[in-house]
Design an enzyme around this catalytic site. Structure first.
Site, PDB file in Angstrom:
ATOM      1  N   HIS A 100     -27.251 -16.555   4.407  1.00  0.00           N
ATOM      2  CA  HIS A 100     -26.748 -17.002   3.114  1.00  0.00           C
ATOM      3  C   HIS A 100     -25.611 -17.996   3.282  1.00  0.00           C
ATOM      4  O   HIS A 100     -24.909 -18.001   4.281  1.00  0.00           O
ATOM      5  CB  HIS A 100     -26.293 -15.809   2.261  1.00  0.00           C
ATOM      6  CG  HIS A 100     -27.418 -15.204   1.500  1.00  0.00           C
ATOM      7  ND1 HIS A 100     -27.919 -15.768   0.363  1.00  0.00           N
ATOM      8  CD2 HIS A 100     -28.178 -14.110   1.739  1.00  0.00           C
ATOM      9  CE1 HIS A 100     -28.929 -15.021  -0.076  1.00  0.00           C
ATOM     10  NE2 HIS A 100     -29.103 -14.024   0.741  1.00  0.00           N
ATOM     11  N   ARG A 107     -29.681  -6.346  -2.296  1.00  0.00           N
ATOM     12  CA  ARG A 107     -28.243  -6.133  -2.435  1.00  0.00           C
ATOM     13  C   ARG A 107     -27.472  -7.111  -1.554  1.00  0.00           C
ATOM     14  O   ARG A 107     -27.876  -7.421  -0.450  1.00  0.00           O
ATOM     15  CB  ARG A 107     -27.868  -4.702  -2.023  1.00  0.00           C
ATOM     16  CG  ARG A 107     -28.366  -3.643  -2.970  1.00  0.00           C
ATOM     17  CD  ARG A 107     -28.530  -2.302  -2.274  1.00  0.00           C
ATOM     18  NE  ARG A 107     -27.345  -1.866  -1.557  1.00  0.00           N
ATOM     19  CZ  ARG A 107     -26.328  -1.192  -2.093  1.00  0.00           C
ATOM     20  NH1 ARG A 107     -26.363  -0.883  -3.381  1.00  0.00           N
ATOM     21  NH2 ARG A 107     -25.295  -0.828  -1.380  1.00  0.00           N
ATOM     22  N   ARG A 115     -25.343 -20.597  -7.556  1.00  0.00           N
ATOM     23  CA  ARG A 115     -25.913 -19.367  -7.024  1.00  0.00           C
ATOM     24  C   ARG A 115     -24.920 -18.231  -7.170  1.00  0.00           C
ATOM     25  O   ARG A 115     -23.704 -18.424  -7.217  1.00  0.00           O
ATOM     26  CB  ARG A 115     -26.304 -19.550  -5.559  1.00  0.00           C
ATOM     27  CG  ARG A 115     -27.451 -20.520  -5.365  1.00  0.00           C
ATOM     28  CD  ARG A 115     -27.946 -20.506  -3.941  1.00  0.00           C
ATOM     29  NE  ARG A 115     -29.053 -21.424  -3.792  1.00  0.00           N
ATOM     30  CZ  ARG A 115     -30.312 -21.144  -4.146  1.00  0.00           C
ATOM     31  NH1 ARG A 115     -30.614 -19.965  -4.654  1.00  0.00           N
ATOM     32  NH2 ARG A 115     -31.264 -22.029  -3.992  1.00  0.00           N
ATOM     33  N   GLU A 136     -35.038 -10.263 -11.571  1.00  0.00           N
ATOM     34  CA  GLU A 136     -33.616 -10.430 -11.273  1.00  0.00           C
ATOM     35  C   GLU A 136     -32.730 -10.758 -12.457  1.00  0.00           C
ATOM     36  O   GLU A 136     -31.501 -10.694 -12.326  1.00  0.00           O
ATOM     37  CB  GLU A 136     -33.429 -11.486 -10.180  1.00  0.00           C
ATOM     38  CG  GLU A 136     -34.267 -12.739 -10.338  1.00  0.00           C
ATOM     39  CD  GLU A 136     -34.298 -13.580  -9.057  1.00  0.00           C
ATOM     40  OE1 GLU A 136     -33.312 -13.569  -8.295  1.00  0.00           O
ATOM     41  OE2 GLU A 136     -35.314 -14.250  -8.831  1.00  0.00           O
ATOM     42  N   ASP A 183     -28.318 -11.895  -9.176  1.00  0.00           N
ATOM     43  CA  ASP A 183     -28.484 -12.701 -10.384  1.00  0.00           C
ATOM     44  C   ASP A 183     -28.343 -11.871 -11.652  1.00  0.00           C
ATOM     45  O   ASP A 183     -27.887 -12.386 -12.676  1.00  0.00           O
ATOM     46  CB  ASP A 183     -29.845 -13.413 -10.359  1.00  0.00           C
ATOM     47  CG  ASP A 183     -29.821 -14.606  -9.421  1.00  0.00           C
ATOM     48  OD1 ASP A 183     -29.219 -15.626  -9.777  1.00  0.00           O
ATOM     49  OD2 ASP A 183     -30.384 -14.508  -8.320  1.00  0.00           O
ATOM     50  N   ARG A 240     -40.619 -16.193   0.871  1.00  0.00           N
ATOM     51  CA  ARG A 240     -40.157 -16.141  -0.515  1.00  0.00           C
ATOM     52  C   ARG A 240     -40.224 -17.534  -1.117  1.00  0.00           C
ATOM     53  O   ARG A 240     -39.818 -18.514  -0.503  1.00  0.00           O
ATOM     54  CB  ARG A 240     -38.729 -15.601  -0.619  1.00  0.00           C
ATOM     55  CG  ARG A 240     -38.266 -15.503  -2.080  1.00  0.00           C
ATOM     56  CD  ARG A 240     -36.969 -14.739  -2.245  1.00  0.00           C
ATOM     57  NE  ARG A 240     -35.798 -15.507  -1.904  1.00  0.00           N
ATOM     58  CZ  ARG A 240     -34.665 -15.504  -2.622  1.00  0.00           C
ATOM     59  NH1 ARG A 240     -34.566 -14.777  -3.717  1.00  0.00           N
ATOM     60  NH2 ARG A 240     -33.624 -16.205  -2.223  1.00  0.00           N
TER      61      ARG A 240
END
Length: 991
Positions: A194, A693, A825, A618, A655, A508
């Site tokens: 991330h 998470r 984000r 989400e 989100d 994804r």
């Protein structure tokens, strides 16, 4: 031990679940607290206080030692640094006094000293404070390892699992029931990269060395000479860390991020996984149960690194293909080394006829190889196990040679590296001779497709696992079971966990990209635009095409680059090893057709073993509709046959929290799980929930055991998936001992939640939670999305813009350049507020919602009852309380006063009033006079870090002021980045 009826009745009350939660609240920093049924709360308080004092003393001694080492290194670096070291000591001393008294004049004095530093001094001081916080965190990790291993001689080092299993046995579950629950569970850890993973892997590697040295130093009965040697090694590592640049010069690529994930497996999990399963064996034996089967592995490792293309344009089908090849190469390398080691150990000569026959056949094959002497090595016909292992080693040698060449071939083929620019024709000319010519020839050779291996390679793990099991059973039958249960059993469990691919890769993609692809496909074949159709027409069309042998997609049509990438990804999936692929996750999924579209594209790409498809819900709206959408999906006959009774759903914590606030998010997730689990049970489908998470509480983070035990009843049936994001990977899986403990913690919690589901909430609790969720959501959304100027206030009062400019990850921090908070984000949204010590995403709206309830005596009573008796609410509020302990209005106001125009003063005052309301409401419901009153160890852990973090906040504000005023000195940016990393280390989380 017998339990009387009164005791059993007491255990069935709601408070028993609170005892379980209280037992694990201590894990907020990874430690373990002794569990027990009787007097659980009292025991926890006593243990907490005792451990807090011991931990605090050890921490302060270690940090003082390491801090003096660092400051001495800085002072000796050059003459001018002596003054900097002394100034830092003065600043830290003032900061410590401020934290004791909270006097504003001391804060002002600290700020004056910090701001009096020259930019060169500030740059050095910021790096040093960041490193001091890192060293403090390392000391805490070493202390937590000591606690987890137990202080008493002979005590099981994994006593957390034993305690859980013993408690279950005490509550009436038989050893066989407990073993069954453990052996059948499946917990998958999904590593992700991330854009706020702030620490370089080079620095992380040095961290591991320092923790290991601190562990050595803590051993009893060390001589003065031994202690001196360890201290010298520590000094070298601290100096090496100080002399290494902590800031990345360039952003990592998806491939380099994937290599980092593979490094965690090679360096840590390769050893931690068998240790973890062995500890489960020991724990089961301790309660009178049999050990797990030799090939048992309740925990698996997966990854999104190189497979997560949602919002990351740098992750392409070529990236995913290369990462799969990387995993296969590294797996073969690891197995080769392990089998080579086993050759030394399995020198027995007694075996079963089956293994004897196999050994003779394999020995004959070995003798016929061109390099027979090398491959045979220690093998001889009198030692059958060595013959079989030598054969395995030969094939693994061939496998690793081939897979390494294939990986570099793909990198060159995909246009990456020097080899991509060189001819692949073996007869090509390279110009004049010399080393450059030799290098080019080698690079060109690497770019070619490797030839078919002469020695057969292992394409999957089935054959090797069969052979290893034969060896294991032979040793058992010949009376060498103890030997079989050693390194051989560990290898079998590794093969079961890692396969021949090392790490299972998820793919994804965002649902909108699939929708665009379907629009272009349908337009190309002249049947209209897919997105113009209603949901039922989309479902009918997809089901019809899925059942039709005729292909739909005209692969040669003129598609947009985005659609071509989607289609090429599915083509890549059709070529890939199915064992190396996990779930195809659809982010921003909203309807059943989103799932069917992915199934259809797999069918069109001729994927022989289709990936399972997991929709990700989400947003608040999508979570509310998740149960009805799941019912519609499972009602489709074709789909029911396709999934064979198993469905996976991913839940988005990040989100949903950014969309609706903390209370509304957790309650929405709770209800979504309840609803979907009820639908799955009704329709006879086993549902696995995939929890997305983050590391922070604002993104669903928190202690593992606590999170699992507070899930809705019957939502965990021995299986779950969970993301391990950002700094959590380093914190929970960065060291073998801590990784083993983390794996054990999940296994124990899942077993407990499976056998003893949490209590269902009372209707009064549900109504209260619904009210709190709605009220807090309204306040949150009104503030964040409807308040004029909020976007500007956020951008000015936090370093979020500057964070986006740091080279932290391969994925952009924004979904698009425009859109304010909406397009930002969730990760940098939380990271930005964390830096300013405001932590707004965690508490905004909670104070207003709870305060409106606390004015009524009857409602207040319900709220207090919820905290005392409902694990879900207690854990939710406890995590909020933990974050409130890190919040500092004095610091956050400093950012506002120094960086934000006075026109935003009213907004800032309103937000700080809400923070104060939340603090007071939490204290009233919990009954605590001060935040974290009941958890002394955690409070001390937070308090210890703040004197080192506060000066970094003040420095950050000053640097932001200068940068935003047009100053361009390189040292300013370096100082800013050091403060960002240092504050992240002090807060113990980023995004």
């Amino acid at each position: 031990m017998q339990v009387n009826e009164d005791e059993i009745q007491r255990q069935q009350s709601p408070s028993r679940h609170i005892h379980r939660i209280m037992r694990v609240l201590g894990q907020l920093h990874g430690r373990q607290v002794e569990s027990g049924i009787a007097s659980a709360a009292a025991k926890m308080r006593t243990a907490n206080g005792r451990e807090a004092k011991e931990s605090s003393d050890k921490w302060q001694i270690a940090v003082s030692m390491l801090g003096n080492m660092l400051l001495d290194i800085i002072a000796q670096e050059r003459d001018t640094n002596k003054d900097i070291a002394e100034k830092m000591r003065t600043i830290i001393t003032i900061s410590k006094r401020y934290h004791v008294t909270k006097e504003k004049k001391l804060f002002t004095m600290m700020a004056e000293h910090v701001n009096s530093l020259t930019i060169e001094e500030a740059c050095t001081a910021a790096r040093a404070l960041h490193m001091l916080l890192d060293l403090g965190n390392l000391a805490e990790r070493q202390i937590s390892i000591d606690f987890s291993e137990g202080a008493k001689s002979g005590e099981n080092k994994y006593y957390d699992v034993v305690a859980t299993l013993r408690t279950l046995k005490l509550k009436g579950f038989t050893p066989s029931q407990i073993r069954d629950a453990v052996s059948k569970q499946m917990v998958e850890f999904v590593f992700t990269a991330h854009p706020t993973q702030a620490t370089r892997r080079t620095i992380i590697h040095k961290h591991v060395k320092i923790v290991n040295l601190l562990q050595k130093r803590s051993m009893p009965h060390l001589s003065t000479k031994q202690l001196h040697r360890i201290d010298m090694e520590l000094l070298r590592e601290v100096r090496s860390m100080w002399r290494t640049t902590a800031i990345r010069e360039k952003a990592p690529t998806p491939i380099s991020e994937a290599k980092g994930g593979v490094a965690v497996i090679e360096d840590v999990l390769w050893e931690a996984i068998p240790r973890h399963v062995r500890s489960l064996d020991e724990s089961l034996v301790a309660i009178g149960a049999e050990k797990l089967p030799p090939d048992a592995c309740p925990s698996r490792v997966c990854s999104w690194m190189g497979g997560d293309r949602d919002g990351n344009p740098y992750v392409t089908w070529q990236t995913t293909e290369s990462v799969i090849a990387l995993g296969r190469w590294r797996a073969a390398e690891l197995y080769f080394k392990e089998v080579d080691t086993l050759l030394w150990e399995l020198s027995m000569n007694q075996c079963t006829p089956q293994v004897n026959s196999l050994a003779k056949r394999y020995f004959g094959m070995l003798k016929n190889q061109a390099e027979a002497e090398y491959f045979i090595s220690r093998a001889n016909t009198n030692e059958p196990y060595r013959c079989v292992l030598a054969y395995l080693r030969m094939r693994l040698w061939s496998t690793k040679q081939f897979q390494e060449r294939y990986y570099y071939h793909l990198r060159a083929k995909h246009g990456k590296g020097r080899a991509a620019k060189l001819p692949t024709d073996p007869m090509a000319e390279f110009g004049s001779g010399g080393s450059h010519n030799t290098f080019d020839k080698a690079a060109s050779q690497a770019a070619r497709m490797p030839p078919a291996p002469e020695i057969p390679i292992f394409w999957d793990s089935k054959e090797m696992l069969t052979i290893l099991n034969m060896l294991y059973n032979s040793l058992k039958e010949c009376g060498d079971g103890m030997i079989a249960d050693g390194r051989l059993q560990d290898l079998i469990r590794r093969v079961k966990c890692f396969g021949m691919h090392l790490v299972t890769l998820d793919v994804r993609q965002e649902s909108g990209r699939h929708l665009l692809a379907m629009d272009e496909i349908c337009t190309a074949v002249g049947i209209g635009k897919f997105s113009d159709w209603d949901e039922q027409k989309r479902i009918d069309f997809c089901v019809k095409e899925l059942q039709t042998p005729r292909p739909l997609v005209p692969w040669g049509a003129d598609y947009s680059p985005d659609t071509r990438e989607v289609l090429d990804t599915f083509k890549m999936i059709s070529r890939a090893d199915p064992a190396a692929l996990g779930a195809y996750v659809i982010s921003m999924a909203k309807s059943p057709s989103d799932v069917l579209v992915v199934e259809l594209l797999q069918k069109e790409a001729r994927v022989k073993h289709p990936m399972r498809v997991a929709p990700l819900f989400e947003t608040k709206t999508d979570l509310a509709a998740s149960a009805s959408n799941l019912r519609k999906l499972l009602s489709i006959e074709w789909y029911r046959k396709r999934i064979k009774g198993k469905q996976e759903i991913m839940l988005g914590y990040s989100d949903s929290a950014k969309d609706a606030g903390r209370f509304a998010s957790v309650w929405g997730l709770y209800k979504a799980q309840e609803g979907m689990c009820a639908v799955a049970r009704e329709m006879g489908v086993r549902l696995t929930l995939f929890h997305g998470r983050g590391g922070t509480v604002g993104r669903g983070g928190g202690p593992q055991h606590l999170a699992i035990l507070s899930q809705p009843p019957r939502s965990i049936h021995g299986s779950m998936r969970i993301t391990v994001q950002g700094e959590v990977m380093d914190k929970d899986f960065g060291l073998r001992q801590i990784a083993t403990r983390s794996l054990n913690c999940y296994a124990a919690a899942v077993a407990e939640a499976t056998l003893q589901p949490a209590i269902a909430p009372k209707e009064a609790w549900r109504q209260m939670m619904e009210y709190l969720a709605n009220e807090s959501c309204n306040y949150y959304r009104k503030t964040v999305y409807s308040t004029k100027g909020f976007n500007t206030f956020f951008a000015l009062s936090t370093p979020v813009k500057e964070i986006g400019e740091m080279k932290l990850g391969s994925r952009p921090s924004r979904r698009s350049k425009a859109g304010g908070v909406t397009k930002l984000r969730a990760i940098p949204w939380v990271f930005g507020w964390t830096q300013t010590r405001f932590h707004l995403p965690v508490w905004l709206g909670i104070g207003t919602a709870m305060s409106s309830v606390l004015t009524s005596g009857a409602k207040r009573k319900i709220l207090v009852e919820m905290y005392r008796e409902w694990p879900f609410f207690r854990s939710t509020l406890s995590l909020v309380e933990m974050v409130l302990a890190k919040a500092d209005p004095q610091i956050s106001n400093w950012y506002v006063n120094e960086l934000v125009p006075v026109t935003y003063a009213a907004l800032a005052a309103s937000l700080h009033s809400e923070l104060k309301r939340t603090q007071e409401a939490v204290k009233e419901v919990t009954g605590h006079k001060v935040i974290l009153e009941a958890d002394k160890m955690l409070k001390l852990a937070v308090d210890h870090r703040m004197p080192y973090t506060d000066p970094l906040n003040i420095m950050q504000v000053e640097v932001l002021k200068r940068l935003r005023s047009g100053f361009t000195e390189k040292e300013l940016k370096m100082t800013l980045y050091s403060t960002i990393q240092g504050i992240a280390a002090g807060m113990q989380n980023t995004g």
